[in-house]
Design a protein around this motif. Structure first.
Motif, PDB file in Angstrom:
ATOM      1  N   VAL A   1       1.049  -1.427   0.069  1.00 35.47           N
ATOM      2  CA  VAL A   1      -0.011  -0.147   0.087  1.00 35.47           C
ATOM      3  C   VAL A   1       1.182   1.190   0.211  1.00 35.47           C
ATOM      4  O   VAL A   1       1.640   2.000   1.029  1.00 35.47           O
ATOM      5  N   CYS A   2       1.135   2.151  -1.032  1.00 31.21           N
ATOM      6  CA  CYS A   2       1.403   3.639  -1.178  1.00 31.21           C
ATOM      7  C   CYS A   2       1.051   4.241  -0.767  1.00 31.21           C
ATOM      8  O   CYS A   2      -0.037   4.483  -1.071  1.00 31.21           O
ATOM      9  N   CYS A   3       1.720   4.940   0.318  1.00 34.68           N
ATOM     10  CA  CYS A   3       1.491   5.885   0.866  1.00 34.68           C
ATOM     11  C   CYS A   3       2.121   7.775   0.427  1.00 34.68           C
ATOM     12  O   CYS A   3       3.623   7.457   0.562  1.00 34.68           O
ATOM     13  N   HIS A   4       1.307   8.280   0.424  1.00 29.94           N
ATOM     14  CA  HIS A   4       2.206   9.715  -0.449  1.00 29.94           C
ATOM     15  C   HIS A   4       1.096  11.108   0.907  1.00 29.94           C
ATOM     16  O   HIS A   4      -0.277  10.824   0.679  1.00 29.94           O
ATOM     17  N   GLU A   5       1.519  12.131   0.629  1.00 29.70           N
ATOM     18  CA  GLU A   5       0.460  13.633   0.933  1.00 29.70           C
ATOM     19  C   GLU A   5       0.064  14.406  -0.095  1.00 29.70           C
ATOM     20  O   GLU A   5       1.378  14.500  -1.032  1.00 29.70           O
ATOM     21  N   ALA A   6      -0.658  14.651   0.206  1.00 28.68           N
ATOM     22  CA  ALA A   6      -1.016  15.659  -0.646  1.00 28.68           C
ATOM     23  C   ALA A   6      -0.555  16.505  -1.173  1.00 28.68           C
ATOM     24  O   ALA A   6       0.107  17.230  -0.455  1.00 28.68           O
ATOM     25  N   GLY A   7      -0.543  17.097  -2.352  1.00 25.76           N
ATOM     26  CA  GLY A   7       0.438  17.699  -2.634  1.00 25.76           C
ATOM     27  C   GLY A   7       1.973  17.860  -2.734  1.00 25.76           C
ATOM     28  O   GLY A   7       2.691  18.807  -3.053  1.00 25.76           O
ATOM     29  N   ARG A   8       2.566  16.976  -2.353  1.00 26.52           N
ATOM     30  CA  ARG A   8       3.665  16.998  -1.594  1.00 26.52           C
ATOM     31  C   ARG A   8       5.354  16.846  -2.508  1.00 26.52           C
ATOM     32  O   ARG A   8       5.162  15.379  -4.148  1.00 26.52           O
ATOM     33  N   GLU A   9       5.931  17.634  -3.090  1.00 27.92           N
ATOM     34  CA  GLU A   9       6.792  17.232  -3.816  1.00 27.92           C
ATOM     35  C   GLU A   9       7.827  16.882  -4.439  1.00 27.92           C
ATOM     36  O   GLU A   9       8.484  16.246  -5.242  1.00 27.92           O
ATOM     37  N   ALA A  10       8.911  17.346  -2.689  1.00 31.79           N
ATOM     38  CA  ALA A  10       9.941  17.076  -2.816  1.00 31.79           C
ATOM     39  C   ALA A  10      10.098  16.454  -0.802  1.00 31.79           C
ATOM     40  O   ALA A  10       8.790  16.304  -0.435  1.00 31.79           O
ATOM     41  N   ILE A  11      11.176  15.568  -1.323  1.00 27.13           N
ATOM     42  CA  ILE A  11      11.617  14.287  -0.119  1.00 27.13           C
ATOM     43  C   ILE A  11      11.232  15.912   1.436  1.00 27.13           C
ATOM     44  O   ILE A  11      12.848  17.101   1.068  1.00 27.13           O
ATOM     45  N   HIS A  12      11.145  15.944   2.306  1.00 24.03           N
ATOM     46  CA  HIS A  12      10.526  17.073   3.190  1.00 24.03           C
ATOM     47  C   HIS A  12      12.360  16.525   3.980  1.00 24.03           C
ATOM     48  O   HIS A  12      12.814  15.721   4.151  1.00 24.03           O
ATOM     49  N   GLY A  13      12.983  18.043   4.171  1.00 24.03           N
ATOM     50  CA  GLY A  13      13.780  18.277   4.865  1.00 24.03           C
ATOM     51  C   GLY A  13      15.248  18.060   3.554  1.00 24.03           C
ATOM     52  O   GLY A  13      16.082  18.272   4.323  1.00 24.03           O
ATOM     53  N   TYR A  14      14.706  17.216   2.463  1.00 22.03           N
ATOM     54  CA  TYR A  14      16.003  17.680   0.870  1.00 22.03           C
ATOM     55  C   TYR A  14      15.115  17.907  -0.230  1.00 22.03           C
ATOM     56  O   TYR A  14      15.145  17.320  -0.871  1.00 22.03           O
ATOM     57  N   GLU A  15      14.785  19.768   0.227  1.00 18.27           N
ATOM     58  CA  GLU A  15      14.045  20.078  -1.400  1.00 18.27           C
ATOM     59  C   GLU A  15      14.388  20.354  -2.664  1.00 18.27           C
ATOM     60  O   GLU A  15      13.499  20.105  -3.311  1.00 18.27           O
ATOM     61  N   SER A  16      16.013  20.070  -2.537  1.00 14.84           N
ATOM     62  CA  SER A  16      16.033  19.453  -3.803  1.00 14.84           C
ATOM     63  C   SER A  16      16.169  18.596  -4.362  1.00 14.84           C
ATOM     64  O   SER A  16      16.421  17.718  -5.931  1.00 14.84           O
ATOM     65  N   VAL A  17      15.472  17.424  -3.692  1.00 11.75           N
ATOM     66  CA  VAL A  17      15.079  15.501  -3.664  1.00 11.75           C
ATOM     67  C   VAL A  17      14.138  15.782  -4.460  1.00 11.75           C
ATOM     68  O   VAL A  17      13.207  15.536  -3.352  1.00 11.75           O
TER      69      VAL A  17
END
Lengths: 337, 337
Positions: free
Chosen positions: A251-267
């Motif tokens: 089951v793949c979990c995601h947060e709506a709207g999140r586009e980058a790795i939290h704390g690693y915004e360049s990723v």
């Protein structure tokens, strides 16, 4: 058991352990400690789970409590020295301390001395197993269906989704159990291994052992996933769990709207279809599994936007999806049948 | 430094640390301990590297040695009690003990007492870092080109290929350095971290730290890979190194003819093109990298078959390939330019 939950300056958004305890654990939460929102109530912030007053410190907790639960997990799992006065006073009141930090309370001289004097127990849930073993690649042999929650990043709802899945399955009369792999899960189930502390050679082995220990006694095991396979720092944990659990479905979990790795915004998080495919491809040599459903955290959206976001997510990963907190976990369970 | 290398019942095929020390380390190997082939010589088994007599035990080592090196790594990294008499007598002779086992000589009461009495040092190379940190995802910032060896399984030549690459690069006048991640590499370089012992949360961080520590002082860093991304037990280690190193290029190591994961015969190695693609896909969210070359262990084949196998391997992974032990590492280096 009555507990107070320490969440200074972080409740509720950066205190996922605290939120997990309020939602899913069987402890009675007497108070949440957060000096930034003292005087408010949990229900001012969360619409579900237990309610409790939020207080500035342990001395403001109205009733005696059995334990102080550390409800936050800063990056790296460090101890924040600003917590010391509350921990000290809690131990002096005879409270146990339950912690999933990398920092070990049992190695802190002041706390251990105080705990001895006052008959308190310091429980470091992340302390590594003494008897680690390598995986034998045999988790698939258990009778239960094994489901693993995976994600696009940390804090995308893997623990929550796992707990909701177990609860929903039990409501349907299935004998379901959680296989906890993180501090909150272990706190909730009072069993399990905090695998990010386990030497990397033994991560798969620790998960395999838990699956095999419980797998013949249940219809469904839901293994709590950690991190993300696209995370620059924590992917080792994720990969070890994936191969150790040998899951029948993901089951793949995601947060709506999140586009980058939290704390690693360049990723950037890759396109969601690619993340799902990467999990399947990485699992394939060891376990034939697919992303059978998606779990979307829509807590930042209103109902209409949440509905739209869920539909988009289902399309992106080509599997049924829902937000189990907002809409219930029934659809996820249906997709796993 | 003069050393004796313990490899009882395992030399040379199951003693890859011993073989690595004989081939690449700057220690003088006075003898190899293997009771199964005592009386023979290293050169009866290996065509390259140092030669030395093979003896039945430490008392048969002809000259005094400075250290006993544990040259074997059984599954799980356990200590074999049959080694105890040799270790005991070595320490009594004042020898240091260098070990990359999961078992810590420094925690063994008999050995630590003896070591104190006889002025010997017990060096457990796998003892975890005291000050682990999570990766910041910044290894790509270093000046050096970073190359990582990866593989289809354990024991497919990642350490050997890394050492051969560094040696070949130095011969061309490049300032190249090894970033060791396993017991043999750390033994050879007398620096590095045995990452399979590092808590899984910190594997990427440990590798990142090494790359950043050395990366601005060299033209080329060759990071020694571990395990395999398709390995049921050790993939966590592999994945953490891949994301922590953020390599510019990968060299994929394979043993000619191997079709299943060693010790997990039910786990087939996927088609080699898929393994290479999986490494690239898994790296992609964190580091844009490709399998630039292949390293094939052809030690079980004659020259004609080795040539054929190398060509087949190059075709399968769609990159130049060679066996760096048999044919030299020049072609690999060319492919990395």
């Amino acid at each position: 058991m009555n507990v107070a939950v320490l969440a200074h300056e972080r409740f509720p958004d950066r205190a996922k352990t605290a939120v997990g305890v309020l939602r899913y654990a069987e402890y009675d939460v007497t108070a949440v400690l957060d000096r930034d929102c003292a005087g408010e109530r949990v229900s001012d912030h969360l619409s579900d789970g237990q309610d409790a007053p939020i207080v500035a410190g342990i001395d403001d907790v109205p009733h005696p409590v059995d334990a102080l639960v550390v409800g936050v997990a800063p990056v790296g799992g460090d101890f924040d020295e600003s917590w010391r006065p509350d921990v000290r006073r809690a131990i002096k009141r005879g409270c146990d301390v339950l912690s999933g930090l990398h920092y070990f309370f049992g190695d802190d001289e002041e706390f251990t001395t105080l705990a001895d004097e006052h008959g308190a127990e310091l429980r470091d849930l992340r302390r590594p197993l003494e008897d680690c073993t390598v995986s034998e690649g045999r988790a698939h042999e258990v009778d239960a269906e094994v489901v693993l929650t995976v994600g696009t990043d940390c804090s995308t709802g893997k623990m929550t989704t796992s707990a909701e899945l177990v609860a929903a399955a039990r409501e349907r009369g299935l004998d379901a159990a959680l296989v906890p792999t993180g501090q909150t899960g272990v706190l909730l189930a009072n069993w399990g291994v905090v695998v990010d502390r386990v030497p990397s050679d033994f991560v798969a082995g620790a998960v395999e052992r838990m699956v095999r220990e419980r797998g013949d006694d249940h219809d469904l095991l839901v293994v709590e996933g950690q991190g993300s396979v696209v995370h620059p720092a924590y992917s080792a944990v994720t990969c070890g769990i994936l191969h150790g659990a040998m899951p029948d479905a993901l089951v793949c979990c995601h947060e709506a709207g999140r586009e980058a790795i939290h704390g690693y915004e360049s990723v950037e998080i890759p396109p969601l279809s690619e993340v799902a495919a990467l999990y399947e491809d990485l699992a394939a040599p060891v376990a034939d599994t697919t992303v059978a459903a998606g779990s979307l955290d829509t807590s930042g959206l209103d109902d209409a936007d949440a509905n739209r976001a869920v539909i988009e997510y289902a399309t992106a990963i080509d599997a049924p999806a829902t937000d189990p907190v907002r809409f219930g976990a029934g659809e996820l369970l249906d997709a796993l049948d």
